[in-house]
Design a protein around this motif. Structure first.
Motif, PDB file in Angstrom:
ATOM      1  N   LEU A  91       1.895   2.637 -13.719  1.00 36.94           N
ATOM      2  CA  LEU A  91       0.684   2.271 -14.443  1.00 36.94           C
ATOM      3  C   LEU A  91       0.086   0.976 -13.893  1.00 36.94           C
ATOM      4  CD1 LEU A  91       1.765   3.086 -18.120  1.00 36.94           C
ATOM      5  CD2 LEU A  91       0.367   4.469 -16.589  1.00 36.94           C
ATOM      6  N   LEU A  92       0.956   0.002 -13.565  1.00 30.84           N
ATOM      7  CA  LEU A  92       0.460  -1.263 -13.026  1.00 30.84           C
ATOM      8  C   LEU A  92      -0.181  -1.067 -11.650  1.00 30.84           C
ATOM      9  CD1 LEU A  92       3.273  -3.809 -14.002  1.00 30.84           C
ATOM     10  CD2 LEU A  92       1.023  -3.506 -15.050  1.00 30.84           C
ATOM     11  N   ALA A  93       0.338  -0.101 -10.881  1.00 27.54           N
ATOM     12  CA  ALA A  93      -0.245   0.167  -9.557  1.00 27.54           C
ATOM     13  C   ALA A  93      -1.668   0.683  -9.667  1.00 27.54           C
ATOM     14  CB  ALA A  93       0.619   1.168  -8.800  1.00 27.54           C
ATOM     15  N   VAL A  94      -2.011   1.283 -10.815  1.00 27.64           N
ATOM     16  CA  VAL A  94      -3.386   1.739 -11.041  1.00 27.64           C
ATOM     17  C   VAL A  94      -4.255   0.605 -11.561  1.00 27.64           C
ATOM     18  CG1 VAL A  94      -4.822   3.366 -12.330  1.00 27.64           C
ATOM     19  CG2 VAL A  94      -2.594   4.090 -11.481  1.00 27.64           C
ATOM     20  N   GLY A 107       1.862   1.734   3.671  1.00 25.05           N
ATOM     21  CA  GLY A 107       2.709   2.682   4.390  1.00 25.05           C
ATOM     22  C   GLY A 107       4.142   2.668   3.867  1.00 25.05           C
ATOM     23  N   GLU A 108       5.078   2.917   4.775  1.00 29.98           N
ATOM     24  CA  GLU A 108       6.491   2.961   4.408  1.00 29.98           C
ATOM     25  C   GLU A 108       6.979   1.604   3.919  1.00 29.98           C
ATOM     26  OE1 GLU A 108      10.075   4.699   3.643  1.00 29.98           O
ATOM     27  OE2 GLU A 108       8.206   5.665   4.266  1.00 29.98           O
ATOM     28  N   GLU A 109       6.502   0.541   4.540  1.00 28.23           N
ATOM     29  CA  GLU A 109       6.919  -0.799   4.117  1.00 28.23           C
ATOM     30  C   GLU A 109       6.434  -1.104   2.700  1.00 28.23           C
ATOM     31  OE1 GLU A 109       9.083  -4.200   4.651  1.00 28.23           O
ATOM     32  OE2 GLU A 109       8.894  -2.477   6.028  1.00 28.23           O
ATOM     33  N   GLY A 110       5.222  -0.688   2.374  1.00 32.28           N
ATOM     34  CA  GLY A 110       4.700  -0.902   1.029  1.00 32.28           C
ATOM     35  C   GLY A 110       5.487  -0.137  -0.009  1.00 32.28           C
ATOM     36  N   ARG A 111       5.876   1.099   0.313  1.00 33.58           N
ATOM     37  CA  ARG A 111       6.667   1.890  -0.627  1.00 33.58           C
ATOM     38  C   ARG A 111       8.051   1.279  -0.837  1.00 33.58           C
ATOM     39  NH1 ARG A 111       3.737   6.111   1.869  1.00 33.58           N
ATOM     40  NH2 ARG A 111       5.259   6.325   3.542  1.00 33.58           N
ATOM     41  N   LYS A 112       8.636   0.715   0.236  1.00 34.26           N
ATOM     42  CA  LYS A 112       9.929   0.061   0.083  1.00 34.26           C
ATOM     43  C   LYS A 112       9.827  -1.160  -0.832  1.00 34.26           C
ATOM     44  CE  LYS A 112      12.038   1.449   4.481  1.00 34.26           C
ATOM     45  NZ  LYS A 112      12.564   0.984   5.794  1.00 34.26           N
ATOM     46  N   LYS A 113       8.752  -1.943  -0.685  1.00 37.41           N
ATOM     47  CA  LYS A 113       8.562  -3.108  -1.551  1.00 37.41           C
ATOM     48  C   LYS A 113       8.387  -2.679  -3.003  1.00 37.41           C
ATOM     49  CE  LYS A 113       6.481  -6.196   1.909  1.00 37.41           C
ATOM     50  NZ  LYS A 113       5.245  -6.953   2.288  1.00 37.41           N
ATOM     51  N   MET A 114       7.609  -1.611  -3.229  1.00 38.51           N
ATOM     52  CA  MET A 114       7.414  -1.124  -4.601  1.00 38.51           C
ATOM     53  C   MET A 114       8.731  -0.625  -5.194  1.00 38.51           C
ATOM     54  SD  MET A 114       5.480  -0.610  -7.169  1.00 38.51           S
ATOM     55  CE  MET A 114       3.811  -0.828  -6.580  1.00 38.51           C
TER      56      MET A 114
END
Length: 445
Positions: A91-94, A107-114
């Motif tokens: 929800l916060l990502a929206v 990308g992949e790095e952003g998904r790993k951070k999330m």
């Protein structure tokens, strides 16, 4: 499904993944019977088995943990802190643009951070949840037996520290096991652990059904209706599974026609395709949201105890019990509302229309631009309504059956059945896709 599992077992690499997943499940079940120190599991189970817990957050937690909470074990908190953390971060990502950019453009790095942020938030939520339940357990007793032992003076501080730490560690360990299944096993790790916890309740349900048959056999004049109700419950259970399987694969396909374009002597495009929109867009999430909110009044009443608070508040809490008509009406309304909310998060008709225009695609009979986005929005609205009504029926049918027959100790609600069927189908699809990859013949063969 069984044929798929048999074929997957014949492939050495997939066999290793299946065995690894089974080992993690066995470890999970061992952890579900390891007791938390300083807690009287007998007293806690006595409270959890009482009808007062039905419909509260405690009963919901016990269902998701496969009975681990009622037995005061290491995995009593289950994966609910991680699920809540995932929902919050989604929800916060929206709502927060930096998080949205990190997910979409990182990308992949952003998904790993999330994922890392989600894990940290899950541990914090697990700590808060474990602390809240410690205070509840400390103030509770079953008859004259206190649930928490050695809570006086300095020993009480040490007891609280150990209990909360064990609860939080159990949540973190389950997250780690879920990630190990994602990397080295088959299926979604968290879903597999939820599936294993719910399946572990099936033997107790069979035992309750056998007790009803035994009651009818011993005293047919008073309990003869169970000769009819028990087979009826089995038929309803199997019918729900069939309907969920059917609706899980149901989708609305919006046709798309791509324009032809000629480059030199070659012609590109011109093919027909479709946009698949699943009927059950939100899955089980609308039911989880709705049941979590509606469990708040019953949970407050459970914490307060059976005190006489006046005719108004007694009537209020009675209406919000899972046997009240107000509960059922609000349950349906909340499921509909959260289904539309989840669809709005997942799909953006304007963005879908813009993507079609950029790729020279059109919906036959619909002009590009705003008419296309309006058409997609209307389709989404209709599909969401059908899926939400389906979820409401699945969620209410076990409640109505229990209230009509009095068989309320069969802890297999609509949420449990949807999770069971959904996880089983998703795992089989992953096995089929991996088998297809390993049997595909490349260009050099």
């Amino acid at each position: 499904m069984f044929k798929t599992i048999k074929n997957a077992w014949g492939i050495p690499e997939l066999r290793k993944k299946i065995i690894f997943t089974l080992i993690i499940i066995v470890v999970f079940r061992f952890g579900a019977v390891i007791p938390v120190p300083f807690l009287d599991s007998t007293a806690l189970k006595g409270i959890m088995d009482s009808s007062a817990v039905s419909g509260t957050a405690l009963g919901y937690l016990d269902m998701l943990s496969g009975g681990a909470f009622s037995n005061a074990t290491l995995f009593a908190m289950s994966v609910t802190p991680y699920i809540n953390s995932s929902i919050i971060m989604q929800l916060l990502a929206v709502a927060i643009p930096p998080l949205e950019r990190m997910v979409k453009d990182g990308g992949e790095e952003g998904r790993k951070k999330m994922s890392a942020i989600t894990r940290y938030v899950a541990v914090i939520l697990g700590l808060i949840q474990g602390l809240a339940y410690y205070f509840y357990l400390r103030n509770s007793s079953y008859g004259s037996t206190p649930i928490v032992k050695y809570t006086q003076g300095g020993a009480g501080i040490f007891t609280a520290f150990v209990i909360v730490l064990v609860f939080t560690a159990g949540t973190a360990l389950m997250m780690w096991m879920g990630e190990q299944i994602n990397q080295n096993g088959v299926g979604n790790g968290i879903s597999i652990l939820l599936f294993a916890g719910i399946v572990s309740r099936i033997p107790s349900i069979i035992g309750h059904l056998a007790n009803y048959i035994q009651m009818a056999w011993k005293d047919g004049s008073a309990n003869g209706q169970y000769f009819f109700l028990v087979p009826l419950w089995v038929i309803v259970f199997l019918a729900l599974i069939w309907v969920i399987v059917f609706m899980n694969d149901a989708e609305r396909r919006i046709p798309v026609q791509y324009a032809k374009r000629v480059v030199g002597r070659k012609q590109y495009g011109g093919q027909s395709s479709h946009i698949p929109i699943k009927v059950g867009i939100g899955g089980v999430m609308p039911i989880i949201f709705a049941s979590s909110i509606l469990s708040i009044p019953t949970t407050i009443r459970f914490f307060i105890g059976n005190k006489d608070m006046g005719s108004f508040w007694n009537a209020f809490f009675t209406a919000f019990s899972n046997t009240g008509w107000v509960y059922c009406v609000l349950y349906v309304i909340l499921i509909l509302a959260f289904a539309y909310f989840y669809t709005a998060i997942q799909y953006n008709p304007v963005e879908m229309a813009n993507n079609l225009r950029q790729s020279n695609g059109t919906i036959p009979g619909i002009r590009p631009g705003k008419p296309t986005s309006d058409f997609i929005g209307k389709v989404l609205s209709k599909i969401t309504l059908i899926g939400a009504v389906f979820l409401a029926v699945i969620a209410l049918l076990p409640i109505v059956f229990a209230n009509a027959t009095g068989m309320s100790n069969l802890s297999m609600g609509g949420t449990s059945i949807i999770i069971l069927v959904g996880v089983a189908l998703e795992t089989v699809k992953q096995l089929e896709s991996q088998m297809m990859m390993r049997h595909y013949k490349g260009f050099l063969d």
